[in-house]
Scaffold this motif. Structure first.
Motif, PDB file in Angstrom:
ATOM      1  N   ILE A  36       0.868  -1.169   0.000  1.00  0.00           N
ATOM      2  CA  ILE A  36       0.000   0.000   0.000  1.00  0.00           C
ATOM      3  C   ILE A  36       0.907   1.222   0.000  1.00  0.00           C
ATOM      4  CG2 ILE A  36      -1.681   1.308   1.331  1.00  0.00           C
ATOM      5  CD1 ILE A  36      -2.535  -1.378   2.593  1.00  0.00           C
ATOM      6  N   VAL A  37       0.628   2.142  -0.918  1.00  0.00           N
ATOM      7  CA  VAL A  37       1.390   3.399  -0.943  1.00  0.00           C
ATOM      8  C   VAL A  37       0.465   4.478  -0.385  1.00  0.00           C
ATOM      9  CG1 VAL A  37       2.587   5.053  -2.407  1.00  0.00           C
ATOM     10  CG2 VAL A  37       2.557   2.640  -3.038  1.00  0.00           C
ATOM     11  N   TYR A  38       0.999   5.354   0.471  1.00  0.00           N
ATOM     12  CA  TYR A  38       0.134   6.407   0.999  1.00  0.00           C
ATOM     13  C   TYR A  38       0.912   7.700   1.198  1.00  0.00           C
ATOM     14  CZ  TYR A  38       2.350   5.392   5.466  1.00  0.00           C
ATOM     15  OH  TYR A  38       3.271   5.210   6.462  1.00  0.00           O
ATOM     16  N   ALA A  39       0.158   8.766   1.355  1.00  0.00           N
ATOM     17  CA  ALA A  39       0.786  10.056   1.634  1.00  0.00           C
ATOM     18  C   ALA A  39       0.020  10.709   2.778  1.00  0.00           C
ATOM     19  CB  ALA A  39       0.731  10.929   0.396  1.00  0.00           C
ATOM     20  N   GLU A  56       4.098  16.046  13.218  1.00  0.00           N
ATOM     21  CA  GLU A  56       3.114  14.977  13.422  1.00  0.00           C
ATOM     22  C   GLU A  56       2.350  14.754  12.122  1.00  0.00           C
ATOM     23  OE1 GLU A  56       2.644  13.415  16.376  1.00  0.00           O
ATOM     24  OE2 GLU A  56       4.122  14.677  17.418  1.00  0.00           O
ATOM     25  N   GLY A  57       2.123  13.488  11.806  1.00  0.00           N
ATOM     26  CA  GLY A  57       1.314  13.176  10.637  1.00  0.00           C
ATOM     27  C   GLY A  57      -0.132  13.518  10.960  1.00  0.00           C
ATOM     28  N   THR A  58      -0.862  14.144  10.013  1.00  0.00           N
ATOM     29  CA  THR A  58      -2.271  14.447  10.292  1.00  0.00           C
ATOM     30  C   THR A  58      -3.172  13.582   9.411  1.00  0.00           C
ATOM     31  OG1 THR A  58      -2.101  16.341   8.846  1.00  0.00           O
ATOM     32  CG2 THR A  58      -1.858  16.754  11.196  1.00  0.00           C
ATOM     33  N   ASP A  59      -3.720  14.144   8.356  1.00  0.00           N
ATOM     34  CA  ASP A  59      -4.656  13.357   7.540  1.00  0.00           C
ATOM     35  C   ASP A  59      -3.951  12.672   6.386  1.00  0.00           C
ATOM     36  OD1 ASP A  59      -6.738  14.134   9.104  1.00  0.00           O
ATOM     37  OD2 ASP A  59      -7.050  15.978   7.941  1.00  0.00           O
ATOM     38  N   MET A  60      -4.491  11.512   5.982  1.00  0.00           N
ATOM     39  CA  MET A  60      -3.978  10.849   4.789  1.00  0.00           C
ATOM     40  C   MET A  60      -4.530  11.603   3.586  1.00  0.00           C
ATOM     41  SD  MET A  60      -3.743   6.799   4.770  1.00  0.00           S
ATOM     42  CE  MET A  60      -2.739   5.875   5.905  1.00  0.00           C
ATOM     43  N   THR A  61      -3.654  11.920   2.642  1.00  0.00           N
ATOM     44  CA  THR A  61      -4.133  12.628   1.462  1.00  0.00           C
ATOM     45  C   THR A  61      -4.206  11.693   0.267  1.00  0.00           C
ATOM     46  OG1 THR A  61      -1.851  13.254   1.081  1.00  0.00           O
ATOM     47  CG2 THR A  61      -3.253  14.879   2.139  1.00  0.00           C
ATOM     48  N   TYR A  62      -3.568  10.560   0.375  1.00  0.00           N
ATOM     49  CA  TYR A  62      -3.632   9.585  -0.708  1.00  0.00           C
ATOM     50  C   TYR A  62      -3.422   8.209  -0.112  1.00  0.00           C
ATOM     51  CZ  TYR A  62      -2.260   6.706  -4.649  1.00  0.00           C
ATOM     52  OH  TYR A  62      -2.192   5.695  -5.554  1.00  0.00           O
ATOM     53  N   VAL A  63      -4.155   7.232  -0.641  1.00  0.00           N
ATOM     54  CA  VAL A  63      -3.866   5.846  -0.296  1.00  0.00           C
ATOM     55  C   VAL A  63      -4.169   5.005  -1.537  1.00  0.00           C
ATOM     56  CG1 VAL A  63      -6.139   5.461   0.771  1.00  0.00           C
ATOM     57  CG2 VAL A  63      -4.242   3.961   1.362  1.00  0.00           C
ATOM     58  N   GLU A  81     -12.682   4.754   2.320  1.00  0.00           N
ATOM     59  CA  GLU A  81     -12.693   4.421   3.754  1.00  0.00           C
ATOM     60  C   GLU A  81     -11.328   4.730   4.374  1.00  0.00           C
ATOM     61  OE1 GLU A  81     -15.569   0.659   4.539  1.00  0.00           O
ATOM     62  OE2 GLU A  81     -14.140   0.425   2.891  1.00  0.00           O
ATOM     63  N   GLY A  82     -10.271   4.401   3.602  1.00  0.00           N
ATOM     64  CA  GLY A  82      -8.916   4.630   4.109  1.00  0.00           C
ATOM     65  C   GLY A  82      -8.639   6.103   4.348  1.00  0.00           C
ATOM     66  N   LEU A  83      -9.312   6.967   3.570  1.00  0.00           N
ATOM     67  CA  LEU A  83      -9.036   8.400   3.688  1.00  0.00           C
ATOM     68  C   LEU A  83      -9.890   9.081   4.751  1.00  0.00           C
ATOM     69  CD1 LEU A  83      -8.562   9.394  -0.056  1.00  0.00           C
ATOM     70  CD2 LEU A  83      -6.813   9.116   1.698  1.00  0.00           C
ATOM     71  N   THR A  84     -10.808   8.322   5.378  1.00  0.00           N
ATOM     72  CA  THR A  84     -11.624   8.968   6.409  1.00  0.00           C
ATOM     73  C   THR A  84     -10.748   9.270   7.617  1.00  0.00           C
ATOM     74  OG1 THR A  84     -12.297   6.802   7.181  1.00  0.00           O
ATOM     75  CG2 THR A  84     -13.881   7.988   5.806  1.00  0.00           C
ATOM     76  N   GLU A  85     -11.188  10.275   8.365  1.00  0.00           N
ATOM     77  CA  GLU A  85     -10.403  10.765   9.494  1.00  0.00           C
ATOM     78  C   GLU A  85     -10.156   9.629  10.491  1.00  0.00           C
ATOM     79  OE1 GLU A  85     -10.731  14.363  12.651  1.00  0.00           O
ATOM     80  OE2 GLU A  85     -12.214  14.279  11.040  1.00  0.00           O
ATOM     81  N   LYS A  86      -8.939   9.539  10.983  1.00  0.00           N
ATOM     82  CA  LYS A  86      -8.579   8.580  12.034  1.00  0.00           C
ATOM     83  C   LYS A  86      -8.684   7.118  11.608  1.00  0.00           C
ATOM     84  CE  LYS A  86      -8.414  11.321  15.914  1.00  0.00           C
ATOM     85  NZ  LYS A  86      -9.095  12.550  15.715  1.00  0.00           N
ATOM     86  N   TRP A  87      -8.818   6.829  10.324  1.00  0.00           N
ATOM     87  CA  TRP A  87      -8.927   5.413   9.919  1.00  0.00           C
ATOM     88  C   TRP A  87      -7.694   4.644  10.380  1.00  0.00           C
ATOM     89  CZ3 TRP A  87      -5.354   2.922   6.790  1.00  0.00           C
ATOM     90  CH2 TRP A  87      -5.607   1.565   6.640  1.00  0.00           C
ATOM     91  N   TRP A  88      -6.523   5.227  10.093  1.00  0.00           N
ATOM     92  CA  TRP A  88      -5.280   4.507  10.392  1.00  0.00           C
ATOM     93  C   TRP A  88      -5.120   4.277  11.888  1.00  0.00           C
ATOM     94  CZ3 TRP A  88      -0.600   6.378  12.745  1.00  0.00           C
ATOM     95  CH2 TRP A  88       0.455   5.450  12.690  1.00  0.00           C
ATOM     96  N   SER A  89      -5.216   5.374  12.663  1.00  0.00           N
ATOM     97  CA  SER A  89      -4.925   5.225  14.097  1.00  0.00           C
ATOM     98  C   SER A  89      -5.941   4.311  14.773  1.00  0.00           C
ATOM     99  CB  SER A  89      -4.852   6.581  14.778  1.00  0.00           C
ATOM    100  OG  SER A  89      -6.020   7.306  14.498  1.00  0.00           O
TER     101      SER A  89
END
Ligand code: ADP
Length: 633
Positions: free
Chosen positions: A278-281, A288-295, A309-317
């Motif tokens: 998976i590539v992401y930005a 501090e990393g904030t929002d994902m802008t690309y996945v 879904e991956g780009l929604t807020e707080k998905w990663w954390s």
């Protein structure tokens, strides 16, 4: 199938209705079968050579008698075991069992080649294509597990012999290791570069098209103006047409650049979609990393979520395994441009299960200064983790096995004592002579012995479990004590003394206690073995293992020193290699030190060995846990 003692392989094959092919070679190889080498032999078990099989013959002890296991391998299995395109693997295949030890396969490459060559063409085809194993493990995706400068490829059980594992080892040249590290960096840098170009180009092209629109609007206005004023200046008209010519050329050139940009983007998308990563930005603000802008869309393949879904807020954390959360947050804190950050942790799949991933991220400095973007990749490492766990567990079982006679002895003593106390009590009770004052101290002694025995058993039970906990700050002195508790009975039985010297107390490191215990046990068992080998040659000085707990500025230090014969200079450079052992099969798997090395390295520390005439010294250095983690502990 198991060869009967004294039965020759030829007799075995003929009992199965076949014969040994390449008889002279195979027979010569098989007698005497007293050494620890496993052999690969060709057998013909069907009528009239229609069925060529290869068998793995492994020396095996059953009820105290030497005996052999014969596992029949399909030709294609054999091929899968011994060959990888462009590489000859034959020298590096091992079969391992925690109880029986490690066996290297003999070199039969040329033999096998000749045999395969002597098959009819139709069989040759099935002998060298389609990697199908007798086991139900899928080997097509090679599992690799780094062990210092080697990798173990394809660890897995043999279906017919569940306690046995087959592994092949491929040495990694230091240059390869270095290059691999470099490659990852380059890869991240390349992706970051492509992203930046894309971003820059799209901003530029937006700006440029705005300008173009404005210019063409003005040109249109001018044309209207000219139409209303027939007597206007000829020069002025020429100027306008010159401008519109330039505009046309500029527009065409922008068109071409846009085309190039689109093809760039297509290529990037294709990488992002088809690579098993998976590539992401992410936007970075104040480190501090904030929002994902690309996945990348491969998110769906690996973890089941759509890119939206991956780009929604707080998905990663919110998808990180709770046990890995703190570690993960710490790993990706204080992001600085030009540095690479990495962590191994678990992410929740949409179906609720967890997937082990390796996540690496680098921050790209931007011209604007404050605004930064980080680009990262996530790889699925669950297969590697599973094979790591298998090896760790098999090393643990081997250590427990080595301590079993000491533990049995330790448990027998309180049992004898309890038996005597109980029969004494019964006799006195029968005679009506129960004197409580005399008996209470005896019973208390019984209780104390039972408590010690159950402490040892509990520690062994915890140690034997496959642990799923997360690392936390632990006091290394407690861990050293737990390892000593387990090893002491065996050491006492062998006449080896364990001495601890605490030069600095209350030292905390971030670790899984069981893992550190595993390393310590491996070191104790090795030291004890070394002392024994000295006894074997007539030197009877008392065996002693000294454990020193200390610290320096940044690290906790544990030293395990023995007064054995030391490590010969030609052996020293090899001791951390997987499967390297100088011991007989039942005593050594050759895995202990390589696994210990890996465990300490994964904790961010180092394990080193030194040797002198006074004995061997193993030095563990581990980074000290930070203050907040210690408070939590
Ligand atoms: P194993 O103990 O199964 O042989 P290890 O990886 O633990 O495997 O150790 C590899 C080898 O390193 C041993 O076979 C032995 O030759 C050497 N070694 C390890 N510890 C010591 C020690 N304390 N003293 C002397 N030699 C040692």
């Amino acid at each position: 199938a198991v060869l009967a003692p004294n039965q020759s392989l030829a007799a075995f094959a003929s009992a199965e209705g076949g014969s040994v092919i390449g008889a002279t070679r195979a027979k010569a190889d098989l007698s005497p079968l007293t050494d620890k080498r496993a052999r690969l032999v060709a057998l013909n078990l069907g009528p009239a050579r229609s069925n060529v099989d290869f068998a793995l013959v492994v020396p095996h002890v059953r009820n105290g008698k030497a005996d052999y296991i014969v596992a029949i391998l399909r030709p294609a299995t054999l091929h899968d075991l011994v060959e990888i395109p462009g590489q000859h693997f034959m020298d590096n295949i091992f079969v391992i069992s925690p109880a029986q030890g490690t066996f290297a396969l003999t070199h039969v490459t040329t033999n096998v080649r000749t045999l395969v060559g002597s098959m009819p063409q139709s069989q040759q085809a099935t002998a060298v294509t389609k990697p199908v194993l007798i086991s139900d493990v899928d080997y097509r995706r090679a599992i690799t597990y780094d062990l210092r400068d080697s990798q173990i490829v394809r660890v897995g059980p043999i279906a017919a012999l569940p306690e046995w594992q087959v592994a092949s080892v491929l040495p990694l040249a230091p240059a390869v290791l270095k290059a691999r590290k470099g490659q990852l960096l380059q890869f991240v840098a390349l992706i970051a570069f492509v992203f930046l170009i894309g971003l820059l180009a799209s901003r530029m092209s937006k700006k440029a098209s705005k300008i173009l629109r404005r210019v063409s609007q003005s040109a249109a206005d001018l044309t209207q103006f000219e139409a209303g004023q027939p007597a206007s200046d000829q020069i002025f008209i020429e100027e306008v047409s010159e401008i519109s010519g330039t505009i046309a050329i500029a527009a065409a050139s922008f068109g071409r650049e846009r085309g190039a940009l689109a093809s760039y983007q297509r290529r990037l998308n294709s990488i992002a979609q088809h690579a098993p990563i998976i590539v992401y930005a992410v936007d970075v603000a104040n480190g501090e990393g904030t929002d994902m802008t690309y996945v990348s869309p491969s998110l769906e393949q690996m973890l089941g979520y759509s890119t939206a879904e991956g780009l929604t807020e707080k998905w990663w954390s919110s998808s990180i395994h709770p046990d890995d959360y703190d570690y993960c947050m710490a790993a990706f804190r204080h992001l600085e441009p030009g540095k690479v950050y990495a962590a191994e942790y678990r992410l929740r799949h949409k179906n609720g299960s967890y997937v082990w991933v390796y996540d690496t991220l680098s921050v790209e400095p931007t011209a604007q200064g404050a605004e930064q973007e980080a680009v990262g990749i996530i790889m699925d490492i669950s297969e590697r983790k599973a094979s790591e766990d298998q090896l760790l567990q098999s090393d643990k079982m081997a250590s427990l096995g080595r301590m079993i006679s000491g533990t049995a002895h330790e448990l027998n003593q309180p049992l004898n004592f309890i038996k005597m106390a109980a029969s004494n009590l019964r006799e006195n009770a029968v005679r009506g002579r129960l004197d409580a004052e005399k008996f209470i101290p005896k019973l208390e002694n019984v209780l104390a012995q039972v408590e010690r025995a159950s402490a040892i058993l509990l520690q062994m039970r915890i140690f034997g479990r496959t642990s799923k906990e997360a690392p936390s700050a632990i006091n290394i002195q407690h861990t050293v004590e737990a390892a000593i508790l387990m090893a002491e009975p065996q050491m006492e039985l062998d006449g080896t003394q364990l001495i601890t010297e605490v030069k600095a107390s209350d030292i905390y490191v971030r670790a899984l206690p069981v893992m550190l215990e595993q390393v310590l046990l491996n070191l104790f068992i090795n030291a004890n073995d070394a002392i024994h080998s000295r006894h074997d040659v007539g030197d009877s000085a008392e065996g002693e293992i000294k454990i020193t707990i200390d610290r320096n500025e940044r690290s906790a230090v544990i030293i395990v020193a023995d007064n054995g014969p030391g490590i010969p200079p030609d052996v020293l450079p090899k001791i951390f290699e997987p499967f390297f052992t100088t011991k007989p099969p039942k005593e050594g798997t050759g895995l202990g030190l390589s696994i210990s090395y890996g465990i300490i390295r994964d904790m961010g520390g180092v394990l080193r060995a030194k040797s002198s005439r006074k004995g061997a010294r193993f030095i563990i250095e581990l980074p000290l846990a930070d203050a907040t983690a210690i408070e939590a502990a």
